[in-house]
Scaffold this motif. Sequence first.
Motif, short mmCIF file in Angstrom:
data_model
loop_
_atom_site.label_atom_id
_atom_site.label_comp_id
_atom_site.label_asym_id
_atom_site.label_seq_id
_atom_site.Cartn_x
_atom_site.Cartn_y
_atom_site.Cartn_z
N UNK A 249 0.83 -1.20 0.00
CA UNK A 249 0.00 0.00 0.00
C UNK A 249 0.87 1.26 0.00
N UNK A 250 1.88 1.25 0.86
CA UNK A 250 2.79 2.41 0.92
C UNK A 250 3.53 2.57 -0.39
N UNK A 251 3.93 1.46 -1.00
CA UNK A 251 4.66 1.53 -2.27
C UNK A 251 3.81 2.17 -3.36
N UNK A 252 2.51 1.84 -3.37
CA UNK A 252 1.63 2.43 -4.37
C UNK A 252 1.52 3.93 -4.22
N UNK A 253 1.30 4.39 -2.99
CA UNK A 253 1.20 5.83 -2.75
C UNK A 253 2.55 6.51 -2.98
N UNK A 254 3.65 5.83 -2.63
CA UNK A 254 4.97 6.41 -2.85
C UNK A 254 5.24 6.59 -4.34
N UNK A 255 4.84 5.59 -5.15
CA UNK A 255 5.03 5.72 -6.59
C UNK A 255 4.20 6.87 -7.13
N UNK A 256 2.96 6.96 -6.66
CA UNK A 256 2.08 8.04 -7.11
C UNK A 256 2.68 9.40 -6.81
N UNK A 257 3.29 9.54 -5.66
CA UNK A 257 3.84 10.84 -5.26
C UNK A 257 5.20 11.10 -5.89
N UNK A 258 5.98 10.05 -6.13
CA UNK A 258 7.35 10.25 -6.63
C UNK A 258 7.39 10.47 -8.14
N UNK A 259 6.36 10.00 -8.86
CA UNK A 259 6.33 10.22 -10.31
C UNK A 259 5.79 11.62 -10.57
N UNK A 260 6.63 12.50 -11.07
CA UNK A 260 6.27 13.91 -11.19
C UNK A 260 5.06 14.13 -12.10
N UNK A 261 5.01 13.41 -13.20
CA UNK A 261 3.93 13.61 -14.15
C UNK A 261 2.59 13.16 -13.57
#
Length: 454
Positions: A249-261
């Motif tokens: 779950x954390x990885x999903x939100x982290x990816x969402x936030x870390x991908x600038x676009x």
Amino acid sequence: MTTDAAPTTRRRLPLVALLTAQLVSLAGNAVTVIAVPLYVLHITGSAVATGVAGVFATVPIIVGGALGGVIVDRFGFRVSSIVADVVSGLTVLAIPVLAATVGLPFWALLLLVFVSGLFDTPGDSARASLVPDLARLGAVPITRAAGAQSAIERSARLLGAAVAGGLVVLVGPLGALFIDAGTFALSALIVTLFVPRPGRAGAATRPGGSTAGGEAGATSGTGAGARGSGAGASGGAGIRHPESYRAGLVAGFRFLWSNRLIRAVVLLVTLTNAIDVAGMTVLKPVYATTVLGDPAALGAMIACFAGGALVGSVVFAGIGHRLAGRGLFVACFAVAGVLPYASMALMIPFLALLAVMIVSGFAAGAINPMISTVMYGTIPEAMRARVFGATSAGVAATMPLGALVAGLAVEAFGLQATLVGAAVLYGCLTLTPLFDRSFHGLAAARLDTAGAGT
């Protein structure tokens, strides 16, 4: 030409089946949205109780989107789609069955509505996550598949609302829910029969021995093709997920936030959604009632916008892979968001306003396919459902706030001033992609995903 036609048709059948299942399932959701509040109002006679039921129907969208994506990624897109439809169908069916037999207390109705809604967003995320793989299988450009998906979603809402209104008149809210449960069963059956299990997609090969999923795309290094290989057309189930649920779950939100676009797109849509919901629930109804003097005018405004959006989605499905980019993205947001509020603030004639709604809807119809194309081109398949779910939760989070602020603003400053403020705020938000470098990846995402279906 003739010898290639049949294999191509077979490869595209799973995508057609998936979109058909999406149409049926979302139409069922639209019936639920209309039939349940009417039933609550019928048995309670209370607008407050109806509002409470509405809260129990919308909160699960946020909860299910935020928490269900990891489960979808873990168990596979195809299985999750089927299970979500089955559970939604059973909970919807339980409402008329219990009401007609042992009785249905209000708290039990709220529980069933909550559980049904809790599975809706994961089911939608699962079907959306299947689209890139099935598009590659059928050699369909991802922009075209995304446009078709958006057209299906809009068609389902129009069809579901119309069918729900007719069913409620003919058989009542409970009868409508009986038929509604059948739509979820049909959607689950279509996916079960026509969407291949993980690993079976590779059996559909192109002449010369290459897999329909596209080995060339898997080695190209970019885009959906590079990230989509390995799980087959059903996706997800063939990928190992060693992390715990919390870590996933954390990885999903982290990816969402870390991908600038993706982060920039989600933040933009989150803010504009607040204005859109304010317009739908407060500004347009008040305008139709107080300025036009006819509440029925609201239906005409919504119908014109929805019809234009449907046409826009279809057109984008055909030519979007040639045009999509930052300029079109900004132009569509400006026409879809700024133009309607500015026109209402100027109090233009009603027929002219309907024309504006058609044009604005047409522009809005291209926005979701463009966003889907970006997400398909950047999200790794192993995280696809959880990122889609987190995105759905994020963009829905500001909706209740938008309606509340709009109501307070109309009371404090008047309708016209609030409409001007909505148009100006929408315009400022629309211009951010021109100055924010995060949006530079829009064209690159289009080019990456275009190769997946060719």
